[in-house]
Design a protein around this motif. Structure first.
Motif, PDB file in Angstrom:
ATOM      1  N   GLY A 361       0.850  -1.256   0.002  1.00  0.00           N
ATOM      2  CA  GLY A 361      -0.119  -0.051   0.156  1.00  0.00           C
ATOM      3  C   GLY A 361       0.903   1.237  -0.018  1.00  0.00           C
ATOM      4  N   SER A 362       2.109   1.170  -0.326  1.00  0.00           N
ATOM      5  CA  SER A 362       3.163   2.226  -0.120  1.00  0.00           C
ATOM      6  C   SER A 362       3.676   2.608  -1.528  1.00  0.00           C
ATOM      7  CB  SER A 362       4.078   1.972   1.104  1.00  0.00           C
ATOM      8  OG  SER A 362       3.490   2.182   2.172  1.00  0.00           O
ATOM      9  N   SER A 363       4.223   3.791  -1.765  1.00  0.00           N
ATOM     10  CA  SER A 363       4.929   3.939  -2.837  1.00  0.00           C
ATOM     11  C   SER A 363       6.324   3.429  -2.821  1.00  0.00           C
ATOM     12  CB  SER A 363       4.973   5.659  -2.986  1.00  0.00           C
ATOM     13  OG  SER A 363       5.892   6.059  -2.111  1.00  0.00           O
ATOM     14  N   TRP A 364       6.981   3.189  -4.041  1.00  0.00           N
ATOM     15  CA  TRP A 364       8.258   2.518  -3.881  1.00  0.00           C
ATOM     16  C   TRP A 364       9.190   3.189  -3.013  1.00  0.00           C
ATOM     17  CZ3 TRP A 364      10.238  -1.724  -6.233  1.00  0.00           C
ATOM     18  CH2 TRP A 364      11.675  -2.135  -6.148  1.00  0.00           C
ATOM     19  N   LYS A 365       9.204   4.773  -3.119  1.00  0.00           N
ATOM     20  CA  LYS A 365      10.188   5.252  -1.925  1.00  0.00           C
ATOM     21  C   LYS A 365      10.186   4.912  -0.688  1.00  0.00           C
ATOM     22  CE  LYS A 365      11.165   9.000  -5.330  1.00  0.00           C
ATOM     23  NZ  LYS A 365      11.286  10.527  -5.406  1.00  0.00           N
ATOM     24  N   ASP A 366       8.797   4.531  -0.293  1.00  0.00           N
ATOM     25  CA  ASP A 366       8.474   4.289   1.124  1.00  0.00           C
ATOM     26  C   ASP A 366       8.551   2.898   1.560  1.00  0.00           C
ATOM     27  OD1 ASP A 366       8.078   7.116   1.576  1.00  0.00           O
ATOM     28  OD2 ASP A 366       5.959   6.934   0.876  1.00  0.00           O
ATOM     29  N   VAL A 367       8.618   2.066   0.557  1.00  0.00           N
ATOM     30  CA  VAL A 367       8.599   0.654   0.755  1.00  0.00           C
ATOM     31  C   VAL A 367      10.014   0.261   1.253  1.00  0.00           C
ATOM     32  CG1 VAL A 367       8.517  -1.588  -0.300  1.00  0.00           C
ATOM     33  CG2 VAL A 367       6.902  -0.133  -0.928  1.00  0.00           C
ATOM     34  N   GLY A 368       9.903  -0.637   2.303  1.00  0.00           N
ATOM     35  CA  GLY A 368      11.306  -1.044   2.842  1.00  0.00           C
ATOM     36  C   GLY A 368      12.195  -2.035   1.868  1.00  0.00           C
ATOM     37  N   LEU A 369      13.046  -2.319   2.090  1.00  0.00           N
ATOM     38  CA  LEU A 369      14.045  -3.135   1.301  1.00  0.00           C
ATOM     39  C   LEU A 369      13.694  -4.517   1.105  1.00  0.00           C
ATOM     40  CD1 LEU A 369      16.581  -3.503  -0.425  1.00  0.00           C
ATOM     41  CD2 LEU A 369      17.945  -3.793   1.649  1.00  0.00           C
ATOM     42  N   PRO A 370      13.299  -5.149   2.146  1.00  0.00           N
ATOM     43  CA  PRO A 370      12.626  -6.523   1.919  1.00  0.00           C
ATOM     44  C   PRO A 370      11.519  -6.553   0.826  1.00  0.00           C
ATOM     45  CG  PRO A 370      13.105  -6.205   4.344  1.00  0.00           C
ATOM     46  CD  PRO A 370      13.301  -4.943   3.546  1.00  0.00           C
ATOM     47  N   ALA A 371      10.593  -5.643   0.964  1.00  0.00           N
ATOM     48  CA  ALA A 371       9.373  -5.654   0.184  1.00  0.00           C
ATOM     49  C   ALA A 371       9.685  -5.361  -1.199  1.00  0.00           C
ATOM     50  CB  ALA A 371       8.404  -4.700   0.575  1.00  0.00           C
ATOM     51  N   GLN A 372      10.907  -4.320  -1.327  1.00  0.00           N
ATOM     52  CA  GLN A 372      11.337  -3.849  -2.822  1.00  0.00           C
ATOM     53  C   GLN A 372      11.778  -5.439  -3.354  1.00  0.00           C
ATOM     54  OE1 GLN A 372      14.100  -0.780  -2.097  1.00  0.00           O
ATOM     55  NE2 GLN A 372      12.540   0.903  -2.254  1.00  0.00           N
ATOM     56  N   VAL A 373      12.772  -6.004  -2.687  1.00  0.00           N
ATOM     57  CA  VAL A 373      13.345  -7.269  -3.272  1.00  0.00           C
ATOM     58  C   VAL A 373      12.346  -8.192  -3.601  1.00  0.00           C
ATOM     59  CG1 VAL A 373      15.108  -8.971  -2.837  1.00  0.00           C
ATOM     60  CG2 VAL A 373      15.638  -6.757  -2.159  1.00  0.00           C
ATOM     61  N   GLN A 374      11.380  -8.350  -2.672  1.00  0.00           N
ATOM     62  CA  GLN A 374      10.101  -9.524  -3.003  1.00  0.00           C
ATOM     63  C   GLN A 374       9.757  -9.161  -4.523  1.00  0.00           C
ATOM     64  OE1 GLN A 374       7.509 -10.032   0.294  1.00  0.00           O
ATOM     65  NE2 GLN A 374       6.385 -11.440  -0.856  1.00  0.00           N
ATOM     66  N   ALA A 375       9.197  -8.025  -4.472  1.00  0.00           N
ATOM     67  CA  ALA A 375       8.373  -7.565  -5.538  1.00  0.00           C
ATOM     68  C   ALA A 375       9.414  -7.685  -6.833  1.00  0.00           C
ATOM     69  CB  ALA A 375       8.023  -5.995  -5.527  1.00  0.00           C
ATOM     70  N   PHE A 376      10.695  -7.309  -6.799  1.00  0.00           N
ATOM     71  CA  PHE A 376      11.560  -7.386  -7.964  1.00  0.00           C
ATOM     72  C   PHE A 376      11.850  -8.985  -8.327  1.00  0.00           C
ATOM     73  CE2 PHE A 376      15.768  -8.417  -9.652  1.00  0.00           C
ATOM     74  CZ  PHE A 376      16.028  -7.247 -10.589  1.00  0.00           C
TER      75      PHE A 376
END
Length: 665
Positions: A361-376
Motif C-alpha cells: 500500500g506504499s509508494s516505491w520510495k516508502d517501501v522497505g528493502l525486503p518488500a522491494q526485493v520481494q517484488a523484484f
C-alpha cells in the motif's frame, strides 16, 4: 538591487526605488509604503545604516545585509550584472546626477590570464554568497574551483561574524555557529584527493580538510582486504534486513568492523579527528553528494559517532550533524542533470513498483528493502536472462518517471551520419525513452555552486529555469502563489566569451581508423593509440580503449575520465574523436527535444573536444610549451557531419588542416 535585498531576507518595505550620484557619494532612496510618492528614506554610499525619513518610516536601526556599505553592495550587484551578461543599468556619472557606470562584461574585462582570473574570483565570490543554486560555465584551466576554495571559508567566517554581532546585540540571546560542512564534489576519488591537496596548500588557508568515502566505497575496500564475496543489495533484502548496512553487520561482522575503522581513519589527520561540521571542509565524489538527501542511514554511517546498535535516536543525531553548509559541484555533465532510460526498462521497473505497492500500500520510495526485493523477484525472477538488476530497477523507480516524460527519437529534427536515410543508421533511429531532470541540488538544504566548462549542461540548466519561470507565471496570472521563490530558480552564468585568451592553432588529421573496434579485424582507435604512443606521443584520449594492452593503460583515458584532470600539462596529447554510438545519438536527440536545443550532437562533441584540448592548452599551457602539443584525429566524414569549427563566437581553439579551405582553418 531589489532582488539582491529580497534574497538576503529584506522585508518588502522600505523598498529601493532609485540610485542617485550626488557628488561625491552614491545614494539609494527607499519607499516607506506603497503610496509613498516622495521617497526620502536613504542610505549613503559609505554607510551601512539606512536613515529613516518621511511618513511611515521604519523605527529602530536598519542595516544593509551582510555588513556591507551601500558602495560595497552596489559592487556585489554590479558583479551579478556582469555575471548575467545584463546591460549596464546606469550610465556613467555625470552632471545629470546619475550613479557611476557599472562594469563591463567578463569577456571585456578578461584581457589576460591574470585579469581573467582576478575578475573571475570576484564574480565567484558573489555567486558563492548568493542563496539557491547557480551553474557557472567558464573556460578550462581558468581556476574556477581554486577561486571558490579561497572564498567559501572566508565568506562563512564573515557571515558568522555578522550573525554573532547582530545576535549579541539583543539582550539575553546567545550565539552559536550554523553547523554543516562545506563540501566539494568531484568526479572521482583521485580528483577529490588532488583537490583536497590543492585546498590545504592555499597560503594562510584552512588545513582542516578530508576526503570522505561513500558507504559502498568503504564496503568494497573492506571486502577486498578480507578477500570475501561482496553482498548485493538484493541479497540483503532477501534475508529480511531493513538496509544493506544491517545485512553487512549481520552476515559479515568482520567486514562491518573494518568498515568502521576505515571510516574513522578517513576523518583523522595527524592522529586527531577532524570531524567538525563548523570548520572542516570535506571532499567527496558526485555519486555520494547526489544521494546525500536520500540515503539517510548510509550518510549517518559516515559519522564517526554512528551507533553500532543502530539506535534510532543516535542515527537521527548523526544525520543532523552530517548536514551541509555549502556545496561546490565540480565538472558537472549532462548526465548529472538529467535521467534518460528506455521505454522497456521504465515499463519493467514500474511493474515491479506496482507489485510492491499492491502488497504494502506504499509508494516505491516508502517501501522497505525486503518488500522491494520481494517484488523484484516476483516480476524479474521469472526471466531466464533478467533484463535488469535490482539496483537498476531501484534507480529508475527513484527517479519517478511520468507519462509526460516520454519521448520518441526524432532523427529528422537532428540529421546526422552518412548516406541517404535508407542506409544511414542514425536516420533510422525511432526508439522511445523517458527523460526527466534531476533535482538533487534543491534537496541539499544549502547554497550550491555547479561548475562546468561545457555548453550542453548550461543550456539544459537554462531551459529548466525558463520552464520553471513559465510554470510560475501561469500561477501568477491565475492569481495564485508561485511554486518557487526567486532564489529557488536555477541560475546560470556564462563566462566563456573569451576567445582572445586562446592563441593556439591545433592540428587536425583525418584518419579512417578513428572508429570504435568491432568484431572484424579492421584497425580501430586501439591500434591508432598504440601507434601514436610508440611514435612518441605521451598520452591519448579517446573512448573505446578499455581493451588496449596493459602496458599502455597509464597513458590513455576516455573523454569522460579526462574531464577536470590537472595532471596532463606540459606533455604531448592526441585526442581521437569517433562517431557516437547509436545509444549516445538517441540520448542527445532526446535532450535536444526535451530542452529545445538546436544541435545537441554537435554541441556535445564540441564540449568533449574542448575538454580534451583544455588538459594542456589554453589557460593550462606553459610558457615553454612547443607547437603541436595536442593533435586531433577524426574521420573526414565525421568532421563534415559535425560542422564544429566554422568560426563560432566562443570557439576557444582553432583547428587547422592543410586540405581545409580558407575560413575553416
Amino acid at each position: 538591487m531589489k532582488r539582491y535585498l529580497h534574497e538576503c531576507g529584506w522585508a518588502q518595505y522600505p523598498e529601493p526605488t532609485r540610485i542617485e550620484y550626488l557628488e561625491p557619494y552614491n545614494y539609494l532612496f527607499f519607499k516607506n509604503h506603497a503610496n509613498d510618492g516622495n521617497p526620502t528614506t536613504f542610505v549613503r554610499g559609505d554607510y551601512r545604516m539606512v536613515a529613516p525619513s518621511g511618513i511611515g518610516a521604519h523605527s529602530g536601526p536598519l542595516f544593509l545585509p551582510n555588513g556591507y556599505t551601500l558602495d560595497e553592495t552596489l559592487n556585489i550587484v554590479e558583479q551579478r550584472l556582469a555575471v548575467q551578461q545584463v546591460s549596464p543599468i546606469a550610465s556613467e556619472k555625470s552632471k545629470s546626477n546619475r550613479p557611476r557606470k557599472y562594469s563591463a562584461s567578463f569577456g571585456e574585462k578578461a584581457l589576460s590570464r591574470d585579469t581573467a582570473r582576478a575578475n573571475l574570483s570576484g564574480i565567484l565570490r558573489n555567486v558563492a554568497d548568493a542563496p539557491g543554486t547557480t551553474l557557472v560555465q567558464a573556460p578550462e584551466g581558468i581556476g574556477k574551483t581554486y577561486a571558490l576554495m579561497q572564498h567559501v571559508q572566508e565568506l562563512r567566517w564573515d557571515r558568522e561574524s555578522d550573525r554573532q554581532h547582530r545576535t549579541t546585540q539583543r539582550d539575553g540571546d546567545t550565539w552559536s555557529p550554523i553547523p554543516g560542512f562545506i563540501c566539494f564534489a568531484c568526479k572521482s576519488y583521485e580528483q577529490a584527493n588532488a583537490k583536497r591537496d590543492e585546498f590545504i596548500g592555499i597560503e594562510n588557508g584552512n588545513t582542516c580538510a578530508v576526503v570522505i568515502k561513500s558507504l559502498s566505497k568503504l564496503y568494497q575496500e573492506a571486502v577486498d582486504e578480507y578477500g570475501v564475496k561482496p553482498i548485493e543489495r538484493r541479497q540483503a533484502g532477501d534475508n529480511g534486513n531493513v538496509s544493506f548496512l544491517h545485512a553487512v553487520r549481520s552476515l559479515q561482522p568482520a567486514v562491518y568492523n573494518r568498515m568502521t575503522e576505515l571510516r574513522d581513519e578517513m576523518w583523522m589527520i595527524n592522529a586527531h579527528s577532524m570531524f567538525d561540521p563548523t570548520h572542516t571542509v570535506v571532499f567527496c565524489v558526485h555519486s555520494l553528494l547526489k544521494n546525500w538527501p536520500h540515503s539517510q542511514i548510509s550518510k549517518a554511517f559516515l559519522h564517526p559517532g554512528f551507533p553500532d546498535d543502530f539506535n534510532q535516536d543516535g542515527i537521527k543525531q548523526c544525520i543532523r550533524e552530517m548536514g551541509l553548509y555549502q556545496v561546490i559541484y565540480d565538472e558537472v555533465g549532462w548526465e548529472d542533470l538529467v535521467g534518460i532510460d528506455t521505454k522497456e526498462d521504465v515499463k519493467l521497473a514500474k511493474k515491479v513498483a506496482k507489485v510492491a505497492n499492491k502488497s504494502t500500500g506504499s509508494s516505491w520510495k516508502d517501501v522497505g528493502l525486503p518488500a522491494q526485493v520481494q517484488a523484484f523477484d516476483e516480476v524479474v525472477g521469472s526471466y531466464k536472462s533478467p533484463p535488469m538488476g535490482f539496483d537498476e530497477c531501484n534507480r529508475i523507480n527513484q527517479i519517478g518517471y511520468q507519462k509526460t516524460d516520454k519521448l520518441t527519437v526524432d532523427a529528422k529534427r537532428f540529421p546526422f551520419g552518412k548516406g541517404v536515410d535508407g542506409i544511414n543508421i542514425y536516420a533510422q533511429r525511432t526508439g522511445t525513452y523517458y527523460s526527466k531532470e534531476h533535482r538533487w541540488w534543491s534537496n541539499l538544504g544549502c547554497p550550491v555552486v555547479i561548475l562546468t566548462t561545457e555548453d550542453l549542461p548550461r543550456c539544459i540548466a537554462s531551459s529548466v529555469a525558463l520552464a520553471h519561470r513559465a510554470e510560475d507565471q501561469v500561477k501568477l496570472d491565475a492569481g495564485e502563489e508561485p511554486k518557487r521563490k526567486e532564489w529557488q530558480y536555477l541560475r546560470t552564468t556564462n563566462l566563456t566569451n573569451t576567445p582572445h585568451l586562446f592563441n593556439e592553432l591545433v592540428p587536425i588529421y583525418f584518419d579512417e581508423d578513428a572508429r570504435a573496434p568491432d568484431k572484424t579485424s579492421r584497425t580501430s582507435v586501439i591500434s591508432m593509440a598504440k601507434d601514436l604512443l610508440e611514435s612518441g606521443i605521451d598520452f591519448v584520449i579517446s573512448n573505446n580503449l578499455k581493451n588496449i594492452d596493459k602496458k599502455y593503460e597509464d597513458q590513455v583515458c576516455s573523454h569522460q575520465a579526462a574531464r577536470g584532470r590537472n595532471d596532463l600539462t606540459g606533455i604531448t596529447i592526441a585526442t581521437i574523436i569517433t562517431y557516437p554510438s547509436l545509444g549516445e545519438y538517441d540520448q542527445l536527440c532526446i535532450l535536444g527535444q526535451k530542452f529545445d536545443l538546436d544541435d545537441p550532437v554537435a554541441m556535445a562533441m564540441r564540449d568533449t573536444l574542448f575538454q580534451d584540448l583544455g588538459r594542456n592548452l589554453g589557460l593550462r599551457s606553459t610558457p615553454e610549451q612547443k607547437q603541436d602539443m595536442h593533435m586531433v584525429f577524426i574521420k573526414s566524414s565525421l568532421y563534415r557531419d559535425l560542422k564544429l569549427f566554422t568560426g563560432a563566437t566562443h570557439d576557444r581553439y582553432r583547428l587547422y588542416h592543410d586540405d581545409l579551405p580558407d575560413g575553416n582553418h
